[in-house]
Design a protein around this motif. Sequence first.
Motif, short mmCIF file in Angstrom:
data_model
loop_
_atom_site.label_atom_id
_atom_site.label_comp_id
_atom_site.label_asym_id
_atom_site.label_seq_id
_atom_site.Cartn_x
_atom_site.Cartn_y
_atom_site.Cartn_z
N ALA A 74 30.54 -3.12 29.82
CA ALA A 74 29.95 -4.41 29.45
C ALA A 74 30.83 -5.56 29.94
CB ALA A 74 29.75 -4.49 27.94
N GLY A 75 32.13 -5.44 29.73
CA GLY A 75 33.03 -6.50 30.18
C GLY A 75 33.05 -6.65 31.69
N ILE A 101 28.20 -11.29 26.80
CA ILE A 101 29.02 -10.29 26.10
C ILE A 101 29.59 -10.86 24.80
CG2 ILE A 101 29.63 -9.02 28.20
CD1 ILE A 101 32.39 -10.42 28.10
N GLY A 132 24.74 -11.18 22.49
CA GLY A 132 24.88 -10.99 23.93
C GLY A 132 23.91 -9.96 24.49
N LEU A 142 25.41 -6.74 25.72
CA LEU A 142 25.79 -5.86 24.61
C LEU A 142 24.60 -5.03 24.15
CD1 LEU A 142 28.05 -8.15 22.37
CD2 LEU A 142 28.74 -6.54 24.14
N SER A 183 30.34 -4.65 19.58
CA SER A 183 30.74 -6.05 19.40
C SER A 183 32.22 -6.16 19.04
CB SER A 183 29.89 -6.71 18.31
OG SER A 183 28.54 -6.76 18.69
N ILE A 233 34.37 -5.02 22.37
CA ILE A 233 34.31 -5.91 23.52
C ILE A 233 35.31 -7.06 23.41
CG2 ILE A 233 32.61 -7.56 22.63
CD1 ILE A 233 32.68 -6.12 26.19
#
Length: 646
Positions: free
Chosen positions: A355-356, A590, A595, A598, A613, A616
């Motif tokens: 995700a990042g 994110i 997000g 996410l 959550s 991240i």
Amino acid sequence: MARALGAGARWIEVYSQAAVRIARIGVVAALALMILSLAGNVFTRNVLGYSLFGASELARFAFLWAIWLGVSLGVKRGAVTVITFVAEAGPGWWQRSVRTFAGVSLAVLLLYACVRSTEYATGQFATGGTSPSLHIPWFYPVVSMAVGYYFITLHYLSAVAAGATRLVAAGRPALRDAALALVGGLVIGAAVWGLASLLLEVGASQLIALGVIFVALTLAGMPIIFMLSIVGIIAFLPSFLGLSFYPSPDPLVPFSTTQSVMGLTSGDELMVIAMFLVTAEVLNAGGMSARLISFAAAVTGHLRGGMAWVCQFTSLVVSGISGSAQADAAIMTPLLVPAMEREGYRRDVAAAVVAGASIKGPIGPLSIMFVVYGVVVAGSAGASIQKLQLSGLLAELLLFVFQAATVYVVVRRMDFLKKRRFAGMATIGRTGLAALPVLLIPLIIFGGYFSGVFTLTESGAVAAAVAIAMGLFGYASLGPRQLGGALIAAGIETGIVMLLLGDSAILAKALFLDNFGASLEEFFSGITDNKYVFLLLVNLILLAVGIFIEPLPALYILAPFLAPVAVLQFGIDPVHFGLIMVFNLVLALIHPPIGLVLFLVSSIAKVSVERLSIMILPWLAVSLLVLFLVTYLPSEAVLSLANLIE
């Protein structure tokens, strides 16, 4: 009664499935026509010496059909974004009341939209004129909206009929709960109306009153694309249950505005969104993205915690193809999360890594967000899309470095991840050769676009055509069925993105009528005349806005008003400010709790949004650090790589 309702529900589902089949064929045909028109025009112009007359207009009209049919498929598949953390919290009666409020609001919207879109398609404009180039009656592109709303309504009606059948079959307790939920939903609606009415009566801005409705519908679980529609429609109604905001004598203004933005009379540049998404989906469906990941694994997989490094490297490469964080996340999650899990990562950590890493796409070339910014910000505060696309190079590299450092820290803390053997130069050469044609796609896009051989939209069409040709004939890894599935997936993503932009244009028009630009300038002038303080305020505002509004709509709505203040009043470089705005809003993808990335990664990786959550946060923290650097470093430094390449 349950048997009768069940029979009716089955008949409605038959028609719903028929609409799905029609939409699937229509999306594939529309996207294929776009690729053939745009890429074919590049070929005839540069090889045969003549252009295909009306190619762009034909592609725009096909684009409209792809959008509306794609949205209808997205509704049927449940692919539309819904914010549920309020609707799914609290006691059962509260949850049912909130969902009922959202459901009744959606039903009213769809009924109204079906009526008005039909009026639009059968009105004087659609039936009384033809397009300027190909002289196609306006009816044919305009009616795509009506067909889309009919199909969407049919799909929701099928779901409601099935739910009503289950409700009646459950007996009196369930019916009593439903009746109480209806009462609760009406009470919530009355409370929202009362608050908006009170704000208008005490002289508050119409925007604040509209904002109350906006927030209430969002938190209640109304799909975001339709929430923007209903707020935009309410804004221009002469009267909404006694409330009046920006009354228009023409009830079709919201619908004509949406269609125009999405390609009816303009918006050639926005067609590149569909082409980039087609390219990404074709690469994924044909297994060509997996070849990129194999090459990255050969280069960096031997490092401690190597698959996380592979993710960083892959995101850097893939971002030059899709231009979308959602597309990058959809490509990488099913491939890299299991691979990291096998290596020893916890699944929630692996999902956070992906995700990042995925947010590199929207800030590097070629970015969908920069395309939208370049389209909506015009005049002396605007910047060319070409310069904007290059502006994020340094920011993307900084993200890569800082996120890679985060991987190193995480791996050190999880000391059960050991180094692996180096794959060897022979493996690097073999996997690199296999991935080379895929790596050439960004070069085709950059080279053709920046050299002036073809436009940005044409570059996307050429990339899509090359990806399809490689999948069908080069690698022979893509069959007709897989190609159709990839085009349908791209059509759904395109439809949702473009309807968000089309609905945002309605709200942007309301802001213009409210003289929002002058109010914004007065607000900032009253606080500071220092550009660094101004940038701090902009960052805080955009980060707050991004929590509640998706990045593209927020960019479309706010950029035309913030950019003139930044450039003309505070003397900030227009390209630099475009990068700051895009980077800010991309972080919302994110940012817990809403997000979009996410939610997407959570769904694919089977990790709870709550857990993701939390995990991240390290990647969000370093991304905020990069945002700080991008904001406060001199423009010459931030844009140094872009200026060097230009």
